[in-house]
Design an enzyme around this catalytic site. Structure first.
Site, PDB file in Angstrom:
ATOM      1  N   SER A 119       0.971  -1.285  -0.044  1.00 33.48           N
ATOM      2  CA  SER A 119      -0.099   0.138  -0.001  1.00 33.48           C
ATOM      3  C   SER A 119       0.892   1.052   0.045  1.00 33.48           C
ATOM      4  CB  SER A 119      -0.949  -0.225   1.126  1.00 33.48           C
ATOM      5  OG  SER A 119      -1.956   0.972   1.200  1.00 33.48           O
TER       6      SER A 119
ATOM      7  N   ASP B 109      -9.827  -5.396  -3.951  1.00 39.75           N
ATOM      8  CA  ASP B 109      -8.633  -4.479  -3.210  1.00 39.75           C
ATOM      9  C   ASP B 109      -9.323  -3.160  -3.335  1.00 39.75           C
ATOM     10  OD1 ASP B 109      -6.451  -3.546  -2.287  1.00 39.75           O
ATOM     11  OD2 ASP B 109      -5.150  -4.807  -3.749  1.00 39.75           O
TER      12      ASP B 109
ATOM     13  N   HIS C 155      -7.131  -6.355   0.320  1.00 38.59           N
ATOM     14  CA  HIS C 155      -6.148  -5.426   0.573  1.00 38.59           C
ATOM     15  C   HIS C 155      -5.002  -6.286   1.245  1.00 38.59           C
ATOM     16  CE1 HIS C 155      -4.101  -1.587  -0.145  1.00 38.59           C
ATOM     17  NE2 HIS C 155      -3.900  -1.302   1.045  1.00 38.59           N
TER      18      HIS C 155
END
Length: 297
Positions: A112, A249, A276
């Site tokens: 991320s 996601d 995610h």
């Protein structure tokens, strides 16, 4: 499997801070080490700890660390948002790999925000010792992230959408009603496991304990990262790169596609049952493929 903790002094201007780190495995093993970059910014390393699997299976030394302002590293609640820049975190990463003596030969795996940091580091610093790059659930720009999350928010129950919109417009982001609505989004698009793994809960506890570095949540970006992008520089990344994202996601394909289109040596893996956190949601497949990529000749 050995574990070694330490702290690296990190000098910024006339101030000295400390970056906490943990090494899983032996940096002298002859196997190229992997530096993991956690998300957020402001979500400490705990959620990534299952990446010690790469040491267990492949012997890869794995380095975890808490970025400045969070976890076991120096906290700086009084710093303004202008302090928390991309350059600051790249300087910290430079400092860490030099401190550990691995600057001439290492890989990066960023999740991320950590992938955003890793991609910017590769594209703007061009570190000679960086050999391979793994970008997990990583957007190539915050505008595309906003677009992705806006699409996903529309898939929530209408009442949940109204609650989120009401509190964001009013600025009442600490209201329990708002937090409950945000959790509905998280359960669909951050981690779909029920219950959440303990390491994930620990990471979010760290964020809640000191939210200085982060915005209020995953999809409402107000800090210095607003407007962030690497779209204009990612074509300069020379490292072999692996992209990973999931069907559900937050980092939908529109976020990830520019990496695939612009990085010269790149492979993209799509996780069909993940949001995610594919390293929990489809752990067996994820670690097999990431391990193969990192350990290939």
């Amino acid at each position: 499997m050995s574990r070694t903790e330490g702290k690296a002094d990190f000098v910024v201007g006339d101030e000295t801070f400390q970056t906490w780190y943990e090494i899983v495995g032996d940096l002298k093993s002859g196997i190229r080490p992997l530096v993991t970059l956690h998300g957020g910014p402001g979500i400490p390393h705990h959620g990534l700890l299952t990446h010690d699997t790469l040491n267990k299976v492949h012997g890869i030394p794995v380095i975890f660390y808490d970025q400045l302002g969070i976890g076991a590293s120096t906290h700086l609640q009084n710093k303004p948002k202008e302090f928390w820049t991309e350059a600051l975190f790249m300087d910290e990463l430079d400092n860490l790999v030099n401190h550990l003596g691995i600057a001439d030969n290492f890989d990066i795996l960023g999740h991320s925000w950590g992938g955003m940091l890793g991609s910017a580091y590769a594209a703007k610093r061009h570190p000679a010792g960086l050999k391979r790059l793994v970008l997990v659930d990583t957007p190539s720009s915050m505008d595309l992230w906003d677009e992705s999350c806006a699409i996903l928010l529309k898939g929530l129950p209408e009442e949940t959408q109204k609650v989120i919109q009401k509190h964001q417009e009013a600025g009442t982001l600490e209201d329990p009603e708002y937090k409950a609505a945000v959790q509905v989004f998280y359960n669909k698009h951050v981690c779909r496991l029920d219950p959440w793994p303990e390491n994930v809960l620990e990471s979010f506890k760290g964020l809640e304990a000191d939210p200085t570095v982060a915005g209020p949540n995953e999809f409402y970006i107000t800090g210095s990262l607003r407007g962030w992008t690497v779209l204009d520089v990612i074509h300069t990344i020379t490292q072999e790169t692996l992209l990973v994202n999931g069907r559900y996601d937050e980092a939908q394909d529109i976020c990830v596609a520019p990496f695939f289109e612009k990085i010269p040596k790149v492979k993209w893996i799509h996780m069909a049952e993940s949001s995610h956190m594919p390293y929990y949601e489809e752990a067996e497949r994820y670690f097999r493929l990431v391990g193969q990529f990192l350990s290939a000749p």
